[in-house]
Design a protein around this motif. Structure first.
Motif, PDB file in Angstrom:
ATOM      1  N   CYS A 219       0.824  -1.205   0.000  1.00 15.48           N
ATOM      2  CA  CYS A 219       0.000   0.000   0.000  1.00 15.48           C
ATOM      3  C   CYS A 219       0.862   1.260   0.000  1.00 15.48           C
ATOM      4  N   LEU A 220       1.996   1.218   0.696  1.00 10.77           N
ATOM      5  CA  LEU A 220       2.888   2.370   0.737  1.00 10.77           C
ATOM      6  C   LEU A 220       3.594   2.603  -0.593  1.00 10.77           C
ATOM      7  N   LEU A 221       3.940   1.499  -1.282  1.00  9.08           N
ATOM      8  CA  LEU A 221       4.803   1.619  -2.450  1.00  9.08           C
ATOM      9  C   LEU A 221       4.058   1.810  -3.766  1.00  9.08           C
ATOM     10  N   ARG A 222       2.872   1.228  -3.900  1.00  5.57           N
ATOM     11  CA  ARG A 222       2.336   1.113  -5.251  1.00  5.57           C
ATOM     12  C   ARG A 222       1.982   2.459  -5.883  1.00  5.57           C
ATOM     13  N   GLN A 223       1.309   3.366  -5.175  1.00  2.22           N
ATOM     14  CA  GLN A 223       0.971   4.654  -5.772  1.00  2.22           C
ATOM     15  C   GLN A 223       2.207   5.523  -5.962  1.00  2.22           C
ATOM     16  N   VAL A 224       3.128   5.469  -4.992  1.00  2.15           N
ATOM     17  CA  VAL A 224       4.349   6.260  -5.101  1.00  2.15           C
ATOM     18  C   VAL A 224       5.203   5.768  -6.270  1.00  2.15           C
ATOM     19  N   THR A 225       5.355   4.446  -6.374  1.00  2.00           N
ATOM     20  CA  THR A 225       6.130   3.874  -7.482  1.00  2.00           C
ATOM     21  C   THR A 225       5.500   4.222  -8.820  1.00  2.00           C
ATOM     22  N   PHE A 226       4.196   4.051  -8.894  1.00  2.00           N
ATOM     23  CA  PHE A 226       3.480   4.400 -10.130  1.00  2.00           C
ATOM     24  C   PHE A 226       3.698   5.872 -10.492  1.00  2.00           C
ATOM     25  N   GLY A 227       3.595   6.765  -9.513  1.00  2.95           N
ATOM     26  CA  GLY A 227       3.741   8.195  -9.787  1.00  2.95           C
ATOM     27  C   GLY A 227       5.134   8.554 -10.279  1.00  2.95           C
ATOM     28  N   ILE A 228       6.162   7.969  -9.664  1.00  2.00           N
ATOM     29  CA  ILE A 228       7.533   8.325 -10.036  1.00  2.00           C
ATOM     30  C   ILE A 228       7.890   7.794 -11.423  1.00  2.00           C
ATOM     31  N   VAL A 229       7.595   6.506 -11.688  1.00  2.00           N
ATOM     32  CA  VAL A 229       7.984   5.950 -12.991  1.00  2.00           C
ATOM     33  C   VAL A 229       7.167   6.571 -14.118  1.00  2.00           C
ATOM     34  N   PHE A 230       5.923   6.923 -13.849  1.00  2.00           N
ATOM     35  CA  PHE A 230       5.129   7.588 -14.887  1.00  2.00           C
ATOM     36  C   PHE A 230       5.634   8.998 -15.125  1.00  2.00           C
ATOM     37  N   THR A 231       6.064   9.669 -14.063  1.00  2.40           N
ATOM     38  CA  THR A 231       6.640  11.002 -14.236  1.00  2.40           C
ATOM     39  C   THR A 231       7.900  10.936 -15.092  1.00  2.40           C
ATOM     40  N   ILE A 232       8.736   9.914 -14.882  1.00  7.99           N
ATOM     41  CA  ILE A 232       9.935   9.739 -15.710  1.00  7.99           C
ATOM     42  C   ILE A 232       9.541   9.550 -17.177  1.00  7.99           C
ATOM     43  N   SER A 233       8.506   8.732 -17.410  1.00 14.20           N
ATOM     44  CA  SER A 233       8.076   8.466 -18.786  1.00 14.20           C
ATOM     45  C   SER A 233       7.573   9.740 -19.463  1.00 14.20           C
ATOM     46  N   VAL A 234       6.651  10.429 -18.791  1.00 14.97           N
ATOM     47  CA  VAL A 234       6.042  11.609 -19.418  1.00 14.97           C
ATOM     48  C   VAL A 234       7.042  12.747 -19.538  1.00 14.97           C
ATOM     49  N   SER A 235       7.901  12.935 -18.528  1.00 20.73           N
ATOM     50  CA  SER A 235       8.906  13.996 -18.622  1.00 20.73           C
ATOM     51  C   SER A 235       9.933  13.677 -19.704  1.00 20.73           C
ATOM     52  N   SER A 236      10.204  12.391 -19.952  1.00 19.10           N
ATOM     53  CA  SER A 236      11.098  12.028 -21.056  1.00 19.10           C
ATOM     54  C   SER A 236      10.471  12.382 -22.396  1.00 19.10           C
ATOM     55  N   VAL A 237       9.159  12.130 -22.505  1.00 16.80           N
ATOM     56  CA  VAL A 237       8.460  12.508 -23.738  1.00 16.80           C
ATOM     57  C   VAL A 237       8.473  14.023 -23.908  1.00 16.80           C
ATOM     58  N   LEU A 238       8.250  14.756 -22.809  1.00 22.88           N
ATOM     59  CA  LEU A 238       8.298  16.215 -22.873  1.00 22.88           C
ATOM     60  C   LEU A 238       9.694  16.697 -23.285  1.00 22.88           C
ATOM     61  N   ALA A 239      10.724  16.068 -22.728  1.00 17.71           N
ATOM     62  CA  ALA A 239      12.100  16.445 -23.083  1.00 17.71           C
ATOM     63  C   ALA A 239      12.398  16.144 -24.545  1.00 17.71           C
ATOM     64  N   LYS A 240      11.891  14.985 -25.057  1.00 17.48           N
ATOM     65  CA  LYS A 240      12.104  14.658 -26.471  1.00 17.48           C
ATOM     66  C   LYS A 240      11.427  15.696 -27.366  1.00 17.48           C
ATOM     67  N   THR A 241      10.234  16.151 -26.951  1.00 18.03           N
ATOM     68  CA  THR A 241       9.515  17.150 -27.742  1.00 18.03           C
ATOM     69  C   THR A 241      10.259  18.481 -27.764  1.00 18.03           C
ATOM     70  N   LEU A 242      10.733  18.900 -26.577  1.00 14.17           N
ATOM     71  CA  LEU A 242      11.492  20.155 -26.513  1.00 14.17           C
ATOM     72  C   LEU A 242      12.801  20.055 -27.291  1.00 14.17           C
ATOM     73  N   THR A 243      13.369  18.837 -27.324  1.00 11.53           N
ATOM     74  CA  THR A 243      14.597  18.636 -28.108  1.00 11.53           C
ATOM     75  C   THR A 243      14.335  18.903 -29.584  1.00 11.53           C
ATOM     76  N   VAL A 244      13.177  18.439 -30.072  1.00 15.43           N
ATOM     77  CA  VAL A 244      12.812  18.691 -31.473  1.00 15.43           C
ATOM     78  C   VAL A 244      12.654  20.184 -31.720  1.00 15.43           C
TER      79      VAL A 244
END
Length: 407
Positions: A219-244
């Motif tokens: 219960c402690l880990l699942r929402q936090v883990t989900f939030g962090i790894v999803f933030t990495i994914s979406v921020s990577s997509v945002l960074a790729k877009t800004l790179t373009v």
């Protein structure tokens, strides 16, 4: 009347041996025959002696019924009831009928979660919150325990989908490592592609924390883990877009964006975005952390084991934070989709973010309207479908070019 005065308090024995006693009022002892009257078809009434009732000299009262006599025939097979209805069986309670005597009542079946184990019960007893009434409503039995299990059809299906998508992402990562120096892989920052693929693999795996019996650590880990790894994914997509965007505008004469071309800006952006998510998660865990909970109210037949999020505010802060990053990525990619670059992936990012935002936009009402294990399944489905959308829209076209249109 004159005779009555002479027989008061008189006792004598008859020739048959019976003792006759007159009381102080001159009344003889009570002695009655019990008669059965039957109405014959021709209208006459037939009389039959079936017993007797008399009082002995010592006051003892005796009632004798002839055991061989047909007391109730031919019209009755058994003794008629003196009540308006049969007694209420166990599992039922008395229900008063308005306007009827108290001896007349209906028998109402005990409600779900209540029981009675006596005849003519005045009321039903409620079972404890961890028990339910049996089908007969005559006793309480333990409720079954329910949660999204790996052995359930739904849990097993979601687990299989997550593992298949994890393996697929691993294969794509292997392809990108194998063709690391090709133009299509190097375009739009190959390091960000590598980071995005790893984060998507973690997104698929983090859904396994949502399946199985809830524990304190899960219960402690699942929402936090989900939030962090999803933030990495979406921020990577945002960074790729800004790179373009930066790479295109840096080619213009006199542009000051040339110094931002490279991997440094992308790494800083991903790091800052992740730090924001980590701060939200840390405050959540420190102030009102999630904990396992047994829900006994949502379903009368089951005890639903789930994770109480502790604070719905912080949970939706995480969702909102990720959604904001996704919306920024969508806007940036939409603005850059028409840039004249052969390897411009902004158009693919636009479609992936459109699907991503659609999934999580539909997630909120679906999540709030679900209960128990269905609520968990809705979140898992949103994670899997949105991550699969990123994988398909961004990396499938690249794999197609690598294998079918090599440079």
């Amino acid at each position: 009347m004159q005779i009555n005065t002479f027989v008061r308090n008189v006792t004598f024995r008859t020739p048959s041996g019976d003792t006759i006693l007159f009381n102080d009022k001159g009344d003889p002892p009570a002695q009655f025959d019990v008669m059965k009257l039957s109405l014959l078809p021709d209208g006459r009434v037939a009389k039959e002696k079936v017993g007797s009732f008399h009082v002995l000299s010592d006051g003892t009262k005796l009632l004798h019924i002839n055991s061989s006599a047909d007391l109730w025939g031919p019209y009755y097979k058994e003794m008629p009831q003196s009540l308006c209805n049969e007694p209420c069986a166990p599992g039922y309670r008395k229900a008063k009928i308005e306007g009827k005597p108290s001896c007349c009542y209906d028998c109402a079946k005990c409600a779900d979660g209540e029981m009675s184990n006596t005849t003519d019960a005045l009321s039903c007893f409620r079972c404890s919150e961890y028990e339910k009434s049996n089908k007969q409503r005559t006793g309480c039995v333990p409720k079954e325990i329910n949660y999204l299990s790996y052995t359930d059809t739904l849990g097993a299906s979601l687990t299989s989908i997550a593992l298949v998508l994890f393996i697929t992402t691993s294969v794509v990562l292997g392809i990108f490592v194998r063709y690391w120096e090709t133009p299509i892989v190097r375009a739009n920052n190959q390091n960000l592609s590598f980071l995005l693929l790893i984060s998507l693999m973690l997104c698929f795996l983090c859904t396994l924390l949502f399946i199985g019996r809830p524990t304190q650590i899960c219960c402690l880990l699942r929402q936090v883990t989900f939030g962090i790894v999803f933030t990495i994914s979406v921020s990577s997509v945002l960074a790729k877009t800004l790179t373009v965007i930066i790479a295109f505008n840096a080619t213009k004469p006199g542009s000051k964006l040339k110094k931002y071309v490279g991997t440094q800006l992308a790494i800083v952006l991903v790091t800052v975005c992740c730090l924001g998510e980590i701060v939200i998660s840390a405050v959540w865990l420190a102030s009102n952390p999630p904990f396992p909970k047994a829900d006994t109210l949502s379903d009368p037949d089951y005890i639903i084991l789930l994770c109480n999020e502790g604070s719905g505010f912080f949970f939706f802060c995480i969702i909102g934070y990720i959604g904001t990053l996704a919306l920024l990525s969508f806007i940036a990619a939409f603005l850059a989709k028409d840039f004249p670059d052969r390897f411009n992936e902004a158009k693919n990012i636009t479609f992936s973010m459109l699907g991503f935002c659609s999934v999580w936009g539909a997630f909120v009402p679906a999540y709030l309207s679900s209960k128990g294990s269905r609520m968990v399944a809705v979140e898992i489905f949103a994670i899997l479908s949105s991550s699969a959308g990123l994988l398909a829209c961004i990396f499938v076209p690249k794999c197609y070019i690598i294998f079918f249109r090599p440079e």
